[in-house]
Design a protein around this motif. Structure first.
Motif, PDB file in Angstrom:
ATOM      1  N   THR A  50     -14.187  18.446  -0.756  1.00 25.62           N
ATOM      2  CA  THR A  50     -12.978  17.700  -1.096  1.00 25.62           C
ATOM      3  C   THR A  50     -12.524  18.062  -2.498  1.00 25.62           C
ATOM      4  O   THR A  50     -13.241  18.726  -3.244  1.00 25.62           O
ATOM      5  CB  THR A  50     -13.233  16.180  -1.020  1.00 25.62           C
ATOM      6  N   GLY A  51     -11.346  17.602  -2.875  1.00 27.26           N
ATOM      7  CA  GLY A  51     -10.863  17.768  -4.240  1.00 27.26           C
ATOM      8  C   GLY A  51     -10.207  19.102  -4.525  1.00 27.26           C
ATOM      9  O   GLY A  51     -10.159  19.530  -5.674  1.00 27.26           O
ATOM     10  N   ARG A  55     -12.490  20.241  -7.410  1.00 27.01           N
ATOM     11  CA  ARG A  55     -12.977  19.476  -8.565  1.00 27.01           C
ATOM     12  C   ARG A  55     -14.089  18.531  -8.144  1.00 27.01           C
ATOM     13  O   ARG A  55     -14.188  18.133  -6.994  1.00 27.01           O
ATOM     14  CB  ARG A  55     -11.838  18.645  -9.137  1.00 27.01           C
ATOM     15  N   GLY A  56     -14.914  18.161  -9.111  1.00 29.69           N
ATOM     16  CA  GLY A  56     -15.908  17.124  -8.888  1.00 29.69           C
ATOM     17  C   GLY A  56     -17.294  17.631  -8.503  1.00 29.69           C
ATOM     18  O   GLY A  56     -18.116  16.856  -8.031  1.00 29.69           O
TER      19      GLY A  56
END
Length: 74
Positions: free
Chosen positions: A15-16, A35-36
């Motif tokens: 995700t992200g 991201r993340g």
């Protein structure tokens, strides 16, 4: 999940995803980063279910710096 492996077979499991605001036009040459995560997954924006290459944050930062500085020109 992103691990010490250098690829993720199906990037849609992450995700992200973010495409750069500099990407555009109709050339279809866009990359996305997720991201993340502790590492930086990178994929072809046209292949959302395709593989992602995973780079360390230091490697990704060095790559982006080289692109910005024009150090990768042929």
């Amino acid at each position: 999940m992103v691990s010490s492996e250098r690829t993720v077979a199906d990037s849609s499991t992450l995700t992200g995803w973010h495409k750069s605001s500099y990407s555009g036009g109709d050339q279809g040459e866009c990359l996305e980063v997720a991201r993340g995560y502790d590492a930086v997954p990178v994929r072809d924006s046209k292949a959302a279910r395709g593989p992602a290459v995973v780079a360390s944050t230091a490697s990704w930062s060095a790559f982006v710096t080289a692109v910005v500085n024009g150090s990768l020109d042929a």
